[in-house]
Enzyme design. Structure first.
Site, PDB file in Angstrom:
ATOM      1  N   LYS A  70       1.458  -1.289  -0.089  1.00  0.00           N
ATOM      2  CA  LYS A  70       0.150  -0.203  -0.205  1.00  0.00           C
ATOM      3  C   LYS A  70       0.646   0.899   0.303  1.00  0.00           C
ATOM      4  O   LYS A  70       1.653   0.863   0.605  1.00  0.00           O
ATOM      5  CB  LYS A  70      -0.967   0.117   1.523  1.00  0.00           C
ATOM      6  CG  LYS A  70      -2.362   1.270   1.477  1.00  0.00           C
ATOM      7  CD  LYS A  70      -3.128   0.565   1.035  1.00  0.00           C
ATOM      8  CE  LYS A  70      -3.926   2.136   0.526  1.00  0.00           C
ATOM      9  NZ  LYS A  70      -4.155   2.820   0.107  1.00  0.00           N
ATOM     10  N   LYS A  94       5.395   2.249   8.029  1.00  0.00           N
ATOM     11  CA  LYS A  94       4.496   3.061   8.887  1.00  0.00           C
ATOM     12  C   LYS A  94       2.680   1.776   8.884  1.00  0.00           C
ATOM     13  O   LYS A  94       1.875   2.279   9.941  1.00  0.00           O
ATOM     14  CB  LYS A  94       3.628   4.752   7.549  1.00  0.00           C
ATOM     15  CG  LYS A  94       2.470   5.373   7.795  1.00  0.00           C
ATOM     16  CD  LYS A  94       2.657   6.224   7.223  1.00  0.00           C
ATOM     17  CE  LYS A  94       3.655   6.944   6.769  1.00  0.00           C
ATOM     18  NZ  LYS A  94       3.121   7.898   4.822  1.00  0.00           N
ATOM     19  N   LYS A 106       4.592   2.221  -3.077  1.00  0.00           N
ATOM     20  CA  LYS A 106       5.158   3.712  -3.242  1.00  0.00           C
ATOM     21  C   LYS A 106       5.185   3.496  -4.681  1.00  0.00           C
ATOM     22  O   LYS A 106       5.419   2.887  -5.578  1.00  0.00           O
ATOM     23  CB  LYS A 106       6.149   4.742  -3.040  1.00  0.00           C
ATOM     24  CG  LYS A 106       5.560   5.666  -2.685  1.00  0.00           C
ATOM     25  CD  LYS A 106       4.799   5.905  -1.505  1.00  0.00           C
ATOM     26  CE  LYS A 106       4.621   7.828  -1.514  1.00  0.00           C
ATOM     27  NZ  LYS A 106       3.582   7.535   0.025  1.00  0.00           N
ATOM     28  N   THR A 190      -4.382  12.632   6.708  1.00  0.00           N
ATOM     29  CA  THR A 190      -3.515  13.089   7.262  1.00  0.00           C
ATOM     30  C   THR A 190      -3.176  14.353   7.846  1.00  0.00           C
ATOM     31  O   THR A 190      -2.240  13.497   9.141  1.00  0.00           O
ATOM     32  CB  THR A 190      -2.661  12.832   6.173  1.00  0.00           C
ATOM     33  OG1 THR A 190      -3.063  12.884   4.727  1.00  0.00           O
ATOM     34  CG2 THR A 190      -0.897  13.431   6.622  1.00  0.00           C
ATOM     35  N   ASN A 221      -2.096  19.909   1.404  1.00  0.00           N
ATOM     36  CA  ASN A 221      -3.450  19.060   1.813  1.00  0.00           C
ATOM     37  C   ASN A 221      -3.003  18.878   3.174  1.00  0.00           C
ATOM     38  O   ASN A 221      -3.984  18.940   4.197  1.00  0.00           O
ATOM     39  CB  ASN A 221      -3.997  17.476   1.136  1.00  0.00           C
ATOM     40  CG  ASN A 221      -5.254  16.982   1.240  1.00  0.00           C
ATOM     41  OD1 ASN A 221      -4.928  16.509   2.803  1.00  0.00           O
ATOM     42  ND2 ASN A 221      -6.545  17.127   1.106  1.00  0.00           N
ATOM     43  N   SER A 358      -7.462   5.169   4.499  1.00  0.00           N
ATOM     44  CA  SER A 358      -7.303   4.589   3.507  1.00  0.00           C
ATOM     45  C   SER A 358      -7.550   3.196   3.529  1.00  0.00           C
ATOM     46  O   SER A 358      -8.407   2.131   2.324  1.00  0.00           O
ATOM     47  CB  SER A 358      -5.936   4.647   2.757  1.00  0.00           C
ATOM     48  OG  SER A 358      -5.762   5.720   1.806  1.00  0.00           O
TER      49      SER A 358
HETATM   50  N1  GLU Z   1       0.907   8.592   0.162  1.00  0.00           N
HETATM   51  C1  GLU Z   1       0.205   8.977   1.922  1.00  0.00           C
HETATM   52  C2  GLU Z   1       1.066   8.560   2.712  1.00  0.00           C
HETATM   53  O1  GLU Z   1       2.469   8.498   2.626  1.00  0.00           O
HETATM   54  C3  GLU Z   1      -1.022   8.022   2.014  1.00  0.00           C
HETATM   55  C4  GLU Z   1      -0.865   6.730   1.182  1.00  0.00           C
HETATM   56  C5  GLU Z   1      -2.519   6.073   0.934  1.00  0.00           C
HETATM   57  O2  GLU Z   1      -3.057   6.172   1.967  1.00  0.00           O
HETATM   58  O3  GLU Z   1      -2.308   4.825   0.518  1.00  0.00           O
HETATM   59  O4  GLU Z   1       1.286   8.164   3.569  1.00  0.00           O
END
Ligand code: GLU
Length: 431
Positions: A70, A94, A106, A190, A221, A358
């Protein structure tokens, strides 16, 4: 942005250091020293003037021991493979800290989306999914928004995936528009998660919000929502910036006014708005470098990685730093800050609210049942505060940094999953 090319190496160095702190088995740390898969693709896009342009896109599945991978997709001119791998490693950590059933991933495209027309942006988003369609999926790898990508782009990507697979699969991507299967509360998640971490830290430090001066680097955001929620609690947001530069006022700014103006003129301006009428307020123009070095109580880097290096770390005056961006402080720079007694809320905890909601979106898509905003906020709060409490407790009792405590938690969860498949000790001794 210095050290951009070595950001992945920096992330690996930190992982080794954190693994030693936590006493993690080398076998577990070794399993995280390599990305599982990295796909690089050339994305052909027909531009509005008829020309064909080729953009480079990446997707990295970093580690999937805890579940499908993810992580977001970023559209930015500085995107490169090293950066994507570093970001995917941090997603792995994370998701483990938040206790989500996910590994880390990513993606990104090397592009300045500000130079694309809306139709070119749509074609690029769809081209990305055409290239990656076999590497993503609700049970394989689930993308989401990141720097300079948003709900509309997620909607295009979901639609392209549906066209290719000839079936609805909303759980293939999160951060979608609500009308296309997105979740309530994902847009603010976030920022809200970061706000909750700061609120918990403030309670333990006995902070009086009105006395706390906050500087925020990056009004995207996440930066907007954390600023808005802090201001609501009475914090003074004395400085804020975007990629073009920042503004400072010792009296603090009204975030809603600045945000509305930013959407209109695409730039941070020091305004105060009553309804539709905005007036300039007294302020000083500052650079992003100056913002980081301001004499404030709380510094929030909410833009890109690698902005605090060994060069500027000695000049940072804020005693508290909340990392809302991914990887804003390089490994050695953090050691300098810690020696000066600074408290750092690490990215892998502080900005986990985004991926937590998410996850809620993915669960709702798979069950076909949607939750209320109240439910989402309550569940986000439950997960992030539980993680915060554990990290804080470990850090205070074992006299280790909050990041070291957070990595300990993640490495334990990942380590348990690795061990369940059998480790060297098991295969060697038959235990
Ligand atoms: N891009 C966000 C992060 O760095 C969210 C990633 C997601 O929701 O999968 O945590």
């Amino acid at each position: 942005m210095s050290n951009q090319n070595s950001i992945y190496q920096d992330a690996l160095n930190r992982l080794r250091q954190m693994g030693e702190d936590a006493g993690t088995s080398p076998e577990v740390v070794d399993s995280l020293m390599h990305a599982e898969t990295v796909v690089t693709a050339s994305l052909p896009v027909r531009m509005d003037d008829g020309a064909m342009r080729y953009f480079t896109g990446y997707r990295c599945h970093y580690n999937s021991v805890l579940g499908p991978t993810k992580g977001g997709i970023r559209f930015h001119p500085q995107v490169n493979q090293q950066e994507v791998q570093a970001l995917a490693l941090w997603m792995t950590i994370k998701c483990a800290i938040a206790g989500l059933p996910y590994g880390g991933a990513k993606g990104g495209v090397e592009v300045d989306p500000k130079n694309l027309s809306p139709m070119e942006l749509e074609r690029l988003s769809r081209a990305y999914v055409r290239a990656m369609a076999d590497f993503i999926g609700p049970d394989i790898d689930i993308p989401a928004p990141d720097v300079y990508t948003n709900a509309r782009i997620m909607g295009w990507m979901m639609d392209e995936y549906k066209t290719i697979k000839r079936q609805h699969a909303p759980a293939v991507i999160t951060g979608k528009p609500i009308s296309l299967g997105g979740s309530l509360g994902r847009d603010e998640a976030t920022g809200r998660g970061a706000y909750l971490c700061i609120r918990e830290m403030a309670a333990r430090l006995g902070w009086v919000p009105a006395e706390i001066r906050v500087a925020i680097q990056g009004l995207g955001n996440a930066g907007y929502h954390v600023a808005r929620l802090l201001q609501k609690d009475g914090y003074r947001i004395v400085a804020i910036s975007d990629s073009k530069g920042g503004i400072y006022s010792k009296d603090g700014f009204d975030i809603e006014s600045i945000w509305r103006q930013k959407i209109k003129v695409r730039q941070v301006q020091a305004v105060y708005c009553e309804h539709t009428v905005c007036e300039l307020v007294e302020h000083q123009k500052i650079s992003n470098t100056e913002l980081l070095e301001l004499d404030v109580d709380l510094l929030i880097p909410a833009a890109l990685e690698g902005v605090i290096t060994t060069e500027n770390a000695p000049n940072i005056k804020a005693m508290h730093i909340a990392e809302v961006a991914n990887g804003p402080i390089l490994c050695e720079a953090e050691n300098i800050l810690l020696e000066q007694g600074k408290l750092i809320l690490p990215d892998v905890l502080t900005n986990a609210g985004g991926v937590i909601v998410s996850y809620f979106e993915w669960v709702q898509n798979r069950s076909g049942y949607s939750w209320t905003l109240e439910e989402i906020r309550a569940r986000l709060e439950e997960i992030i505060i539980k993680a915060f409490n554990e990290v804080w407790h470990t850090s205070m009792h074992e006299e280790r940094s909050l990041r070291s405590a957070a990595y300990t938690m993640a490495l334990r969860r990942i380590g348990d999953a690795v061990a369940a498949h059998g480790t060297r000790e098991y295969f060697n001794n038959g235990q």
